[in-house]
Design a protein around this motif. Structure first.
Motif, PDB file in Angstrom:
ATOM      1  N   ASP A 182       0.837  -1.198   0.000  1.00 23.25           N
ATOM      2  CA  ASP A 182       0.000   0.000   0.000  1.00 23.25           C
ATOM      3  C   ASP A 182       0.876   1.254   0.000  1.00 23.25           C
ATOM      4  N   ALA A 183       0.238   2.414   0.083  1.00 28.61           N
ATOM      5  CA  ALA A 183       0.933   3.692  -0.079  1.00 28.61           C
ATOM      6  C   ALA A 183       2.105   3.866   0.899  1.00 28.61           C
ATOM      7  N   PHE A 184       2.048   3.192   2.056  1.00 30.19           N
ATOM      8  CA  PHE A 184       3.052   3.456   3.104  1.00 30.19           C
ATOM      9  C   PHE A 184       4.079   2.324   3.263  1.00 30.19           C
ATOM     10  N   ARG A 185       4.167   1.461   2.254  1.00 35.20           N
ATOM     11  CA  ARG A 185       5.102   0.312   2.320  1.00 35.20           C
ATOM     12  C   ARG A 185       6.552   0.779   2.532  1.00 35.20           C
ATOM     13  N   TYR A 186       6.909   1.910   1.959  1.00 33.48           N
ATOM     14  CA  TYR A 186       8.296   2.404   2.088  1.00 33.48           C
ATOM     15  C   TYR A 186       8.382   3.699   2.889  1.00 33.48           C
ATOM     16  N   ALA A 187       7.452   3.858   3.844  1.00 31.35           N
ATOM     17  CA  ALA A 187       7.451   5.092   4.647  1.00 31.35           C
ATOM     18  C   ALA A 187       8.640   5.157   5.604  1.00 31.35           C
ATOM     19  N   SER A 188       9.170   3.997   6.015  1.00 32.01           N
ATOM     20  CA  SER A 188      10.299   4.013   6.968  1.00 32.01           C
ATOM     21  C   SER A 188      11.566   4.434   6.255  1.00 32.01           C
ATOM     22  N   PRO A 189      12.220   5.505   6.750  1.00 32.45           N
ATOM     23  CA  PRO A 189      13.463   5.927   6.116  1.00 32.45           C
ATOM     24  C   PRO A 189      14.459   4.762   6.039  1.00 32.45           C
ATOM     25  N   GLY A 190      15.139   4.646   4.938  1.00 34.90           N
ATOM     26  CA  GLY A 190      16.173   3.619   4.752  1.00 34.90           C
ATOM     27  C   GLY A 190      15.665   2.338   4.108  1.00 34.90           C
ATOM     28  N   LYS A 191      14.349   2.072   4.183  1.00 37.94           N
ATOM     29  CA  LYS A 191      13.829   0.771   3.719  1.00 37.94           C
ATOM     30  C   LYS A 191      13.974   0.623   2.193  1.00 37.94           C
ATOM     31  N   LEU A 192      13.572   1.636   1.458  1.00 39.25           N
ATOM     32  CA  LEU A 192      13.656   1.531  -0.005  1.00 39.25           C
ATOM     33  C   LEU A 192      15.112   1.652  -0.470  1.00 39.25           C
ATOM     34  N   ARG A 193      15.858   2.459   0.231  1.00 41.74           N
ATOM     35  CA  ARG A 193      17.275   2.626  -0.136  1.00 41.74           C
ATOM     36  C   ARG A 193      18.001   1.272  -0.081  1.00 41.74           C
ATOM     37  N   LYS A 194      17.642   0.451   0.918  1.00 40.28           N
ATOM     38  CA  LYS A 194      18.234  -0.882   1.051  1.00 40.28           C
ATOM     39  C   LYS A 194      17.907  -1.747  -0.181  1.00 40.28           C
ATOM     40  N   VAL A 195      16.669  -1.595  -0.684  1.00 38.71           N
ATOM     41  CA  VAL A 195      16.267  -2.385  -1.864  1.00 38.71           C
ATOM     42  C   VAL A 195      17.083  -1.945  -3.090  1.00 38.71           C
ATOM     43  N   LEU A 196      17.333  -0.644  -3.202  1.00 41.74           N
ATOM     44  CA  LEU A 196      18.155  -0.146  -4.321  1.00 41.74           C
ATOM     45  C   LEU A 196      19.544  -0.779  -4.280  1.00 41.74           C
ATOM     46  N   THR A 197      20.115  -0.814  -3.081  1.00 37.19           N
ATOM     47  CA  THR A 197      21.462  -1.379  -2.932  1.00 37.19           C
ATOM     48  C   THR A 197      21.436  -2.861  -3.273  1.00 37.19           C
ATOM     49  N   GLU A 198      20.406  -3.564  -2.784  1.00 30.91           N
ATOM     50  CA  GLU A 198      20.286  -5.007  -3.066  1.00 30.91           C
ATOM     51  C   GLU A 198      20.174  -5.261  -4.571  1.00 30.91           C
ATOM     52  N   ALA A 199      19.505  -4.334  -5.277  1.00 25.03           N
ATOM     53  CA  ALA A 199      19.309  -4.502  -6.728  1.00 25.03           C
ATOM     54  C   ALA A 199      20.567  -4.144  -7.519  1.00 25.03           C
ATOM     55  N   GLY A 200      21.552  -3.536  -6.850  1.00 29.50           N
ATOM     56  CA  GLY A 200      22.806  -3.238  -7.542  1.00 29.50           C
ATOM     57  C   GLY A 200      23.028  -1.770  -7.859  1.00 29.50           C
ATOM     58  N   ASP A 231      -8.712   4.269  -3.424  1.00 30.08           N
ATOM     59  CA  ASP A 231      -9.539   3.055  -3.402  1.00 30.08           C
ATOM     60  C   ASP A 231      -9.893   2.684  -1.961  1.00 30.08           C
ATOM     61  N   LYS A 232      -8.954   2.985  -1.024  1.00 24.91           N
ATOM     62  CA  LYS A 232      -9.213   2.649   0.379  1.00 24.91           C
ATOM     63  C   LYS A 232     -10.394   3.476   0.911  1.00 24.91           C
ATOM     64  N   LEU A 233     -10.380   4.780   0.605  1.00 24.80           N
ATOM     65  CA  LEU A 233     -11.484   5.631   1.073  1.00 24.80           C
ATOM     66  C   LEU A 233     -12.793   5.255   0.380  1.00 24.80           C
ATOM     67  N   ARG A 234     -12.702   4.920  -0.915  1.00 27.85           N
ATOM     68  CA  ARG A 234     -13.922   4.521  -1.639  1.00 27.85           C
ATOM     69  C   ARG A 234     -14.535   3.305  -0.970  1.00 27.85           C
ATOM     70  N   GLU A 235     -13.664   2.348  -0.607  1.00 29.47           N
ATOM     71  CA  GLU A 235     -14.153   1.107   0.009  1.00 29.47           C
ATOM     72  C   GLU A 235     -14.754   1.404   1.381  1.00 29.47           C
ATOM     73  N   GLN A 236     -14.033   2.215   2.167  1.00 31.08           N
ATOM     74  CA  GLN A 236     -14.487   2.455   3.539  1.00 31.08           C
ATOM     75  C   GLN A 236     -15.766   3.276   3.591  1.00 31.08           C
ATOM     76  N   ILE A 237     -15.875   4.252   2.722  1.00 34.02           N
ATOM     77  CA  ILE A 237     -17.078   5.098   2.742  1.00 34.02           C
ATOM     78  C   ILE A 237     -18.302   4.258   2.334  1.00 34.02           C
ATOM     79  N   GLY A 238     -18.034   3.232   1.510  1.00 37.20           N
ATOM     80  CA  GLY A 238     -19.116   2.325   1.101  1.00 37.20           C
ATOM     81  C   GLY A 238     -19.643   1.503   2.269  1.00 37.20           C
ATOM     82  N   LEU A 239     -18.866   1.415   3.355  1.00 37.94           N
ATOM     83  CA  LEU A 239     -19.272   0.608   4.514  1.00 37.94           C
ATOM     84  C   LEU A 239     -20.032   1.420   5.563  1.00 37.94           C
ATOM     85  N   VAL A 240     -20.052   2.752   5.378  1.00 37.39           N
ATOM     86  CA  VAL A 240     -20.766   3.606   6.337  1.00 37.39           C
ATOM     87  C   VAL A 240     -22.278   3.433   6.114  1.00 37.39           C
TER      88      VAL A 240
END
Ligand SMILES: C[S@@+](CC[C@H](N)C(=O)[O-])C[C@H]1O[C@@H](n2cnc3c(N)ncnc32)[C@H](O)[C@@H]1O
Length: 282
Positions: A182-200, A231-240
């Motif tokens: 989801d939108a916040f998968r790489y919100a933690s600083p350093g997490k995506l940078r590690k993937v870049l390094t792993e990819a070369g 899409d998350k808000l669309r889904e949730q508002i549909g449940l109200v």
């Protein structure tokens, strides 16, 4: 890696709304585009690839910068998104932009093609970000850069949390699974940078972009935009429930009014810009 059908279905459903709100989305995220241009070192006459371009951004904004001797390519796996990007390029009369249906981990381009590769809010949805970044490095020219934009934490971004907090009072939503796509998968600083390094990637870097997100529209129009765009808000508002929906609407408008100014909506925003380069052969 197999495509994540659930993610793709969600983006397919979102495509008409992202096309409808294209211009406001372009304005809200313009400082992020600018940061990608800077960190991707994009300039005149460059050939640039935009991955997960959706309805064409940041590709369309970059087309002017690379000029008629440069070229911009955008890819996205959702045909409706690609069709929207092509329509916008036609409307703008751009001759140097091309959009294709493709997945980030299977890029239909030869090795060593691009002067820069960018992606705004795409990598968090890929089934295998490390494979996708390896593909980005394959198609980059040696010594050139890729730059990716991802959201910093939700609680630093009222664009996300102001409405979610209201709807959460009425709808149970389980906390997202760790590493949810989801939108916040790489919100933690350093997490995506590690993937870049792993990819070369070499010489990777990360910076926190703090900026004021501007949307020159009313509170009511902004509420409608957010409820369609996410899409998350669309889904949730549909449940109200029907009985509660007027009250949810009232509270949602009240929470957004805090960010309303004479020029429209204005939110503090925080995004991570993560970049790296392709090494040169020895
Ligand atoms: C948040 S939108 C970003 C659109 C655009 N880059 C922007 O910033 O306005 C995310 C995009 O990622 C695309 N996407 C999802 N899975 C993908 C994949 N495996 N490869 C490439 N793009 C993907 C979606 O179709 C969607 O258009």
């Amino acid at each position: 890696m197999q495509p994540d059908r659930e993610v793709l279905n969600r983006w397919s459903d979102s495509a008409p709304f992202w096309e409808k709100h294209r211009e406001i989305i372009r304005q809200m995220f313009a400082p992020i585009t600018q940061a990608l241009v800077e960190d991707g070192q994009i300039g005149s006459r460059h050939t640039v690839l935009d991955i997960a371009t959706g309805p064409g951004e940041p590709a369309l904004s970059v087309a002017d910068l690379v000029g008629s001797e440069g070229k911009i390519f955008g890819i996205d796996p959702i045909p409706e998104m690609v069709a929207a990007a092509r329509r916008a390029a036609d409307r703008l009369g751009l001759k140097n932009a091309q959009f294709d249906v493709a997945f980030a981990d299977h890029l239909p381009f030869p090795a060593d093609t691009f002067d820069a590769v960018v992606s705004r809010f795409g990598v968090m949805f890929f089934p295998s970000p490390v494979d996708a970044i390896r593909e980005m490095l394959r198609v980059l020219k040696p010594g050139r850069k890729l730059a990716l934009a991802v959201w910093h934490f939700a609680e630093r971004n009222p664009f996300h949390y102001s409405l979610l907090r209201v709807i959460d009072r009425y709808v149970d939503s389980p906390p997202p699974a760790p590493d949810a796509h989801d939108a916040f998968r790489y919100a933690s600083p350093g997490k995506l940078r590690k993937v870049l390094t792993e990819a070369g990637a070499i010489a990777s870097s990360e910076r926190l972009l703090q900026y004021t997100m501007q949307a020159p529209i009313s509170v009511e129009d902004f509420l409608a935009l957010r409820l369609e765009m996410s899409d998350k808000l669309r889904e949730q508002i549909g449940l109200v429930s029907k009985e509660q929906s007027a009250e949810v609407n009232r509270q949602a408008l009240e929470s957004l009014r805090e960010y309303s100014t004479d020029g429209g909506m204005s939110f503090p925003a925080e995004v991570l810009i993560v970049s790296g380069a392709k090494g040169r052969p020895r």
